[in-house]
Design a protein around this motif. Sequence first.
Motif, PDB file in Angstrom:
ATOM      1  N   ALA A 179      44.147 -80.608  29.143  1.00  0.00           N
ATOM      2  CA  ALA A 179      42.810 -80.698  29.741  1.00  0.00           C
ATOM      3  C   ALA A 179      41.923 -81.649  28.947  1.00  0.00           C
ATOM      4  CB  ALA A 179      42.161 -79.313  29.801  1.00  0.00           C
ATOM      5  N   ALA A 180      41.232 -82.532  29.662  1.00  0.00           N
ATOM      6  CA  ALA A 180      40.345 -83.494  29.005  1.00  0.00           C
ATOM      7  C   ALA A 180      39.022 -82.854  28.618  1.00  0.00           C
ATOM      8  CB  ALA A 180      40.091 -84.676  29.942  1.00  0.00           C
ATOM      9  N   THR A 181      38.669 -81.779  29.282  1.00  0.00           N
ATOM     10  CA  THR A 181      37.435 -81.061  28.966  1.00  0.00           C
ATOM     11  C   THR A 181      37.574 -79.610  29.411  1.00  0.00           C
ATOM     12  OG1 THR A 181      35.023 -80.985  29.303  1.00  0.00           O
ATOM     13  CG2 THR A 181      36.357 -81.699  31.172  1.00  0.00           C
ATOM     14  N   VAL A 182      36.963 -78.712  28.653  1.00  0.00           N
ATOM     15  CA  VAL A 182      36.924 -77.299  29.015  1.00  0.00           C
ATOM     16  C   VAL A 182      35.482 -76.818  28.825  1.00  0.00           C
ATOM     17  CG1 VAL A 182      37.699 -74.968  28.491  1.00  0.00           C
ATOM     18  CG2 VAL A 182      39.322 -76.873  28.360  1.00  0.00           C
ATOM     19  N   ILE A 183      34.852 -76.463  29.913  1.00  0.00           N
ATOM     20  CA  ILE A 183      33.477 -75.979  29.892  1.00  0.00           C
ATOM     21  C   ILE A 183      33.488 -74.501  30.261  1.00  0.00           C
ATOM     22  CG2 ILE A 183      31.153 -76.264  30.809  1.00  0.00           C
ATOM     23  CD1 ILE A 183      32.174 -78.701  29.276  1.00  0.00           C
ATOM     24  N   SER A 184      32.996 -73.666  29.360  1.00  0.00           N
ATOM     25  CA  SER A 184      32.961 -72.222  29.602  1.00  0.00           C
ATOM     26  C   SER A 184      31.584 -71.810  30.120  1.00  0.00           C
ATOM     27  CB  SER A 184      33.280 -71.470  28.307  1.00  0.00           C
ATOM     28  OG  SER A 184      34.559 -71.821  27.819  1.00  0.00           O
ATOM     29  N   ILE A 198      38.047 -90.941  43.493  1.00  0.00           N
ATOM     30  CA  ILE A 198      38.074 -89.889  42.487  1.00  0.00           C
ATOM     31  C   ILE A 198      38.853 -90.340  41.252  1.00  0.00           C
ATOM     32  CG2 ILE A 198      38.900 -87.553  41.959  1.00  0.00           C
ATOM     33  CD1 ILE A 198      36.401 -87.739  43.765  1.00  0.00           C
ATOM     34  N   ARG A 199      38.241 -90.160  40.088  1.00  0.00           N
ATOM     35  CA  ARG A 199      38.871 -90.562  38.829  1.00  0.00           C
ATOM     36  C   ARG A 199      39.069 -89.389  37.879  1.00  0.00           C
ATOM     37  NH1 ARG A 199      35.233 -95.115  36.514  1.00  0.00           N
ATOM     38  NH2 ARG A 199      36.925 -95.212  34.986  1.00  0.00           N
ATOM     39  N   CYS A 200      38.630 -88.197  38.278  1.00  0.00           N
ATOM     40  CA  CYS A 200      38.798 -87.001  37.459  1.00  0.00           C
ATOM     41  C   CYS A 200      38.744 -85.779  38.374  1.00  0.00           C
ATOM     42  CB  CYS A 200      37.684 -86.913  36.404  1.00  0.00           C
ATOM     43  SG  CYS A 200      37.691 -85.390  35.411  1.00  0.00           S
ATOM     44  N   VAL A 201      39.602 -84.786  38.084  1.00  0.00           N
ATOM     45  CA  VAL A 201      39.609 -83.556  38.868  1.00  0.00           C
ATOM     46  C   VAL A 201      39.256 -82.394  37.946  1.00  0.00           C
ATOM     47  CG1 VAL A 201      40.918 -82.033  40.371  1.00  0.00           C
ATOM     48  CG2 VAL A 201      41.389 -84.497  40.393  1.00  0.00           C
ATOM     49  N   LEU A 202      38.243 -81.642  38.336  1.00  0.00           N
ATOM     50  CA  LEU A 202      37.799 -80.481  37.580  1.00  0.00           C
ATOM     51  C   LEU A 202      38.111 -79.218  38.379  1.00  0.00           C
ATOM     52  CD1 LEU A 202      34.308 -81.902  36.543  1.00  0.00           C
ATOM     53  CD2 LEU A 202      36.375 -81.812  35.116  1.00  0.00           C
ATOM     54  N   SER A 219      48.463 -85.560  35.440  1.00  0.00           N
ATOM     55  CA  SER A 219      48.693 -86.193  34.136  1.00  0.00           C
ATOM     56  C   SER A 219      49.587 -87.416  34.275  1.00  0.00           C
ATOM     57  CB  SER A 219      49.325 -85.182  33.173  1.00  0.00           C
ATOM     58  OG  SER A 219      48.456 -84.082  32.939  1.00  0.00           O
ATOM     59  N   GLY A 220      50.604 -87.314  35.121  1.00  0.00           N
ATOM     60  CA  GLY A 220      51.521 -88.432  35.329  1.00  0.00           C
ATOM     61  C   GLY A 220      50.844 -89.634  35.959  1.00  0.00           C
ATOM     62  N   ALA A 221      49.810 -89.372  36.753  1.00  0.00           N
ATOM     63  CA  ALA A 221      49.077 -90.459  37.407  1.00  0.00           C
ATOM     64  C   ALA A 221      47.957 -91.010  36.528  1.00  0.00           C
ATOM     65  CB  ALA A 221      48.493 -89.958  38.723  1.00  0.00           C
ATOM     66  N   GLY A 222      47.813 -90.443  35.332  1.00  0.00           N
ATOM     67  CA  GLY A 222      46.761 -90.893  34.429  1.00  0.00           C
ATOM     68  C   GLY A 222      45.374 -90.463  34.858  1.00  0.00           C
ATOM     69  N   LEU A 223      45.316 -89.384  35.654  1.00  0.00           N
ATOM     70  CA  LEU A 223      44.037 -88.878  36.151  1.00  0.00           C
ATOM     71  C   LEU A 223      43.589 -87.725  35.258  1.00  0.00           C
ATOM     72  CD1 LEU A 223      42.528 -89.867  38.709  1.00  0.00           C
ATOM     73  CD2 LEU A 223      43.424 -87.855  39.888  1.00  0.00           C
ATOM     74  N   PRO A 224      42.525 -87.891  34.494  1.00  0.00           N
ATOM     75  CA  PRO A 224      42.074 -86.794  33.632  1.00  0.00           C
ATOM     76  C   PRO A 224      41.647 -85.593  34.464  1.00  0.00           C
ATOM     77  CG  PRO A 224      40.432 -88.543  33.691  1.00  0.00           C
ATOM     78  CD  PRO A 224      41.649 -89.076  34.374  1.00  0.00           C
ATOM     79  N   TRP A 225      41.828 -84.413  33.894  1.00  0.00           N
ATOM     80  CA  TRP A 225      41.453 -83.190  34.586  1.00  0.00           C
ATOM     81  C   TRP A 225      40.813 -82.233  33.580  1.00  0.00           C
ATOM     82  CZ3 TRP A 225      43.319 -78.279  33.503  1.00  0.00           C
ATOM     83  CH2 TRP A 225      44.383 -78.226  32.575  1.00  0.00           C
ATOM     84  N   GLY A 226      40.090 -81.266  34.074  1.00  0.00           N
ATOM     85  CA  GLY A 226      39.448 -80.331  33.167  1.00  0.00           C
ATOM     86  C   GLY A 226      39.130 -79.016  33.846  1.00  0.00           C
ATOM     87  N   VAL A 227      38.586 -78.103  33.071  1.00  0.00           N
ATOM     88  CA  VAL A 227      38.254 -76.757  33.528  1.00  0.00           C
ATOM     89  C   VAL A 227      36.758 -76.535  33.366  1.00  0.00           C
ATOM     90  CG1 VAL A 227      38.532 -74.292  33.040  1.00  0.00           C
ATOM     91  CG2 VAL A 227      40.521 -75.819  32.951  1.00  0.00           C
ATOM     92  N   VAL A 228      36.132 -76.009  34.415  1.00  0.00           N
ATOM     93  CA  VAL A 228      34.732 -75.598  34.355  1.00  0.00           C
ATOM     94  C   VAL A 228      34.667 -74.187  34.928  1.00  0.00           C
ATOM     95  CG1 VAL A 228      32.354 -76.072  35.020  1.00  0.00           C
ATOM     96  CG2 VAL A 228      33.951 -77.971  34.666  1.00  0.00           C
ATOM     97  N   THR A 229      34.440 -73.218  34.063  1.00  0.00           N
ATOM     98  CA  THR A 229      34.499 -71.815  34.441  1.00  0.00           C
ATOM     99  C   THR A 229      33.262 -71.069  33.975  1.00  0.00           C
ATOM    100  OG1 THR A 229      35.758 -69.745  34.131  1.00  0.00           O
ATOM    101  CG2 THR A 229      35.815 -71.348  32.325  1.00  0.00           C
ATOM    102  N   GLN A 289      31.406 -85.388  29.281  1.00  0.00           N
ATOM    103  CA  GLN A 289      32.444 -85.367  28.260  1.00  0.00           C
ATOM    104  C   GLN A 289      33.624 -86.279  28.599  1.00  0.00           C
ATOM    105  OE1 GLN A 289      33.717 -81.484  26.974  1.00  0.00           O
ATOM    106  NE2 GLN A 289      31.649 -80.812  26.440  1.00  0.00           N
ATOM    107  N   VAL A 290      33.927 -86.416  29.887  1.00  0.00           N
ATOM    108  CA  VAL A 290      35.040 -87.311  30.251  1.00  0.00           C
ATOM    109  C   VAL A 290      34.567 -88.741  30.453  1.00  0.00           C
ATOM    110  CG1 VAL A 290      36.411 -85.461  31.267  1.00  0.00           C
ATOM    111  CG2 VAL A 290      34.859 -86.768  32.724  1.00  0.00           C
ATOM    112  N   GLY A 291      33.252 -88.964  30.370  1.00  0.00           N
ATOM    113  CA  GLY A 291      32.714 -90.313  30.447  1.00  0.00           C
ATOM    114  C   GLY A 291      32.730 -90.927  31.821  1.00  0.00           C
ATOM    115  N   LEU A 292      32.564 -90.086  32.851  1.00  0.00           N
ATOM    116  CA  LEU A 292      32.584 -90.572  34.227  1.00  0.00           C
ATOM    117  C   LEU A 292      31.357 -90.076  34.979  1.00  0.00           C
ATOM    118  CD1 LEU A 292      36.336 -89.918  35.104  1.00  0.00           C
ATOM    119  CD2 LEU A 292      35.256 -92.153  34.784  1.00  0.00           C
ATOM    120  N   ALA A 293      30.935 -90.850  35.959  1.00  0.00           N
ATOM    121  CA  ALA A 293      29.823 -90.427  36.802  1.00  0.00           C
ATOM    122  C   ALA A 293      30.242 -89.225  37.638  1.00  0.00           C
ATOM    123  CB  ALA A 293      29.392 -91.572  37.714  1.00  0.00           C
ATOM    124  N   PRO A 294      29.337 -88.294  37.903  1.00  0.00           N
ATOM    125  CA  PRO A 294      29.688 -87.135  38.729  1.00  0.00           C
ATOM    126  C   PRO A 294      30.311 -87.508  40.066  1.00  0.00           C
ATOM    127  CG  PRO A 294      27.559 -86.790  37.696  1.00  0.00           C
ATOM    128  CD  PRO A 294      27.958 -88.203  37.392  1.00  0.00           C
TER     129      PRO A 294
END
Length: 223
Positions: free
Chosen positions: A134-139, A7-11, A104-114, A159-164
């Motif tokens: 947040a690296a991305t916010v999807i409403s 895992i490279r991003c947490v949404l 954030s401290g681990a350099g792992l981008p995160w975002g919101v999908v709501t 938007q974060v440039g990573l594969a799903p």
Amino acid sequence: MTPFAGIRCVLFDLDGTLIDSAPDLAGAANAMRECRGLAPLPLERYRSHSGSGARGMLKVAFGVEPGHASFDALKQAFFDEYQQRLTLNTRAFDGVDRLIRALSGAGLPWGVVTNKGQRFTVPLLQAMPLFRTAATVISGDTTPHAKPHPAPLLEASRQVGLAPASCLYVGDDVRDVQAGRAAGMSTVAALYGYLGPDADVAAWGADRTISAPEELLKWLELP
């Protein structure tokens, strides 16, 4: 090895996962009731329906659902009322602060999908400093489809440039797990959110469940 080693991003879902917005959602519904000469209802009547937004609040407050003759007018009135109280009593769940800072401290981008509309999501998150990283916010109206359709999650990964497959999605509703799985992401069900009494979480098919936000750090092997 952790099941989420790649895992490279947490949404995250928003309401019921990162924030407890039930008091303000219920407050808007009760304000509408009082304007119509009805007594306010206790918060606990509303809480398990909070993840459904206006639809859930209006069902509790007035017993109406989509398709009812008065639903659309009540929904617009609810939106107007809720916009006035977005952050009066809304707070991040205990442990979310530590979770976001650890990511954030681990350099792992995160975002919101709501599924929450942009008119509410953007000012709410801007008012809460914790969420400004947040690296991305999807409403709910960012893409043509809302969850459980995978489109919002696929847009977030774009938007974060990573594969799903490199993304993890965390939510407290079956629609979150359905959307995550359809997008090809790993999924975690948040048991501390707005689960109703009839929720069969085991049937959702999430990869893991957590009873508190900080538990996610264990699965990600972060301190």
